[in-house]
Design an enzyme around this catalytic site. Sequence first.
Site, short mmCIF file in Angstrom:
data_model
loop_
_atom_site.label_atom_id
_atom_site.label_comp_id
_atom_site.label_asym_id
_atom_site.label_seq_id
_atom_site.Cartn_x
_atom_site.Cartn_y
_atom_site.Cartn_z
N LYS A 45 -7.75 14.96 -13.38
CA LYS A 45 -8.73 15.97 -13.08
C LYS A 45 -8.80 16.28 -11.59
CE LYS A 45 -11.52 13.43 -16.23
NZ LYS A 45 -12.78 12.69 -16.42
N GLY A 46 -8.36 15.33 -10.76
CA GLY A 46 -8.62 15.39 -9.33
C GLY A 46 -8.10 16.63 -8.62
N GLU A 101 -1.26 17.91 -6.61
CA GLU A 101 -2.07 16.68 -6.63
C GLU A 101 -3.14 16.72 -5.53
OE1 GLU A 101 -3.05 14.47 -8.23
OE2 GLU A 101 -1.62 13.07 -9.10
N ASP A 102 -4.24 16.05 -5.78
CA ASP A 102 -5.25 15.91 -4.74
C ASP A 102 -4.84 14.86 -3.71
OD1 ASP A 102 -5.54 14.04 -6.77
OD2 ASP A 102 -7.71 13.88 -6.56
N ASP A 105 -1.29 8.22 -3.34
CA ASP A 105 -1.75 6.92 -2.85
C ASP A 105 -0.60 5.92 -3.03
OD1 ASP A 105 -3.32 4.77 -2.14
OD2 ASP A 105 -4.77 4.98 -3.73
N LYS A 133 -1.71 9.36 1.62
CA LYS A 133 -2.12 8.07 2.20
C LYS A 133 -0.90 7.14 2.19
CE LYS A 133 -6.28 6.39 0.74
NZ LYS A 133 -7.15 5.57 -0.15
N PHE A 154 -11.13 4.71 1.48
CA PHE A 154 -11.41 5.28 0.17
C PHE A 154 -12.13 6.61 0.37
CE2 PHE A 154 -13.26 5.95 -3.98
CZ PHE A 154 -12.18 5.63 -4.80
N VAL A 155 -11.47 7.68 -0.09
CA VAL A 155 -12.03 9.02 0.13
C VAL A 155 -12.45 9.68 -1.19
CG1 VAL A 155 -10.89 9.48 2.33
CG2 VAL A 155 -9.70 10.01 0.20
N ASP A 161 -12.69 11.40 -6.97
CA ASP A 161 -13.90 10.77 -7.51
C ASP A 161 -14.00 9.30 -7.16
OD1 ASP A 161 -11.68 10.12 -9.38
OD2 ASP A 161 -13.28 9.11 -10.50
N ARG A 167 -16.67 14.60 -7.28
CA ARG A 167 -15.57 15.56 -7.34
C ARG A 167 -16.00 16.93 -6.82
NH1 ARG A 167 -11.45 13.26 -10.49
NH2 ARG A 167 -12.10 12.03 -12.28
C1 PRP Z 1 -5.97 9.72 -8.74
C2 PRP Z 1 -5.53 10.93 -7.93
C3 PRP Z 1 -4.04 11.00 -8.16
C4 PRP Z 1 -3.67 9.52 -8.28
C5 PRP Z 1 -3.11 9.03 -6.99
O1 PRP Z 1 -6.10 10.12 -10.08
O2 PRP Z 1 -6.16 12.10 -8.42
O3 PRP Z 1 -3.75 11.66 -9.36
O4 PRP Z 1 -4.88 8.81 -8.59
O5 PRP Z 1 -2.91 7.63 -7.02
P1 PRP Z 1 -1.50 6.92 -7.06
O6 PRP Z 1 -0.61 7.59 -6.03
O7 PRP Z 1 -1.84 5.50 -6.68
O8 PRP Z 1 -0.95 7.03 -8.43
P2 PRP Z 1 -6.88 9.24 -11.16
O9 PRP Z 1 -5.90 8.38 -11.87
O10 PRP Z 1 -8.03 8.56 -10.51
O11 PRP Z 1 -7.40 10.34 -12.19
P3 PRP Z 1 -8.34 11.59 -11.85
O12 PRP Z 1 -7.48 12.59 -11.14
O13 PRP Z 1 -8.79 12.09 -13.17
O14 PRP Z 1 -9.47 11.08 -10.99
MG MG Z 2 -9.77 9.27 -10.14
MN MN Z 3 -5.55 12.38 -10.37
#
Ligand code: PRP
Ligand code: MG
Ligand code: MN
Length: 183
Positions: A45-46, A101-102, A105, A133, A154-155, A161, A167
């Site tokens: 969703k991010g 992607e948002d 990480d 990051k 942590f952002v 979220d 969000r």
């Molecule tokens: C978060 C973010 C990226 C991913 C990045 O999504 O939105 O999609 O993690 O992390 P990574 O590089 O360590 O894989 P999340 O899994 O929290 O789902 P969301 O987008 O629904 O919050």
């Molecule tokens: Mg998330």
């Molecule tokens: Mn995500």
Amino acid sequence: MSEFSQPQLTVLFDTGQIQARIRELGAAITRDYAGQSPLLVVVLKGAVPFGADLVRAIDLPVTLDFIAVSSYGMATKSSGEVRLLKDLDTSLRGQPVIIVEDIVDTGLTLSYLLDMFRRREAASVRVAALLDKPERRQREVEVSYVGFTIPNEFVVGFGLDYAERYRNLPYVAILDPAAVTEG
Ligand code: PRP
Ligand code: MG
Ligand code: MN
């Protein structure tokens, strides 16, 4: 208290900075994909707020699709396991694809998607991410369009979220989890 201004939040990038950077990314994509019609895959969703603004900054006949994956669940640290929650509606075969992607990480989510999209024979696959990051990376992934490179904090906000909250903040902020209140 206002949801948009709380003591546990320290603004990292405000609305104006984010919008200016998204316009630059949109212009770069418009140049790089001239004559093409890329498919933007927004990762739920991010990436929804960033994706919504980015598509409107690209002056090309783009198409849109959505995929839902999750690695974090309700935690602040990645579980290390990526789950596919909702697949695309459309075929990728022969399409130039931009994954939106948002944040990148550990890179686990993106390496999972990049592998899958290449197996589905996309013509090309690139990544656009609002935040990068790099200190946390576990998988090497190439991110062609980066909004901002950030330190290992942590952002939240602008799609990101903490336990599904924040969000909707119109900015990106560092969250102090010790200061989070209920409600
Ligand atoms: C978060 C973010 C990226 C991913 C990045 O999504 O939105 O999609 O993690 O992390 P990574 O590089 O360590 O894989 P999340 O899994 O929290 O789902 P969301 O987008 O629904 O919050
Ligand atoms: Mg998330
Ligand atoms: Mn995500």
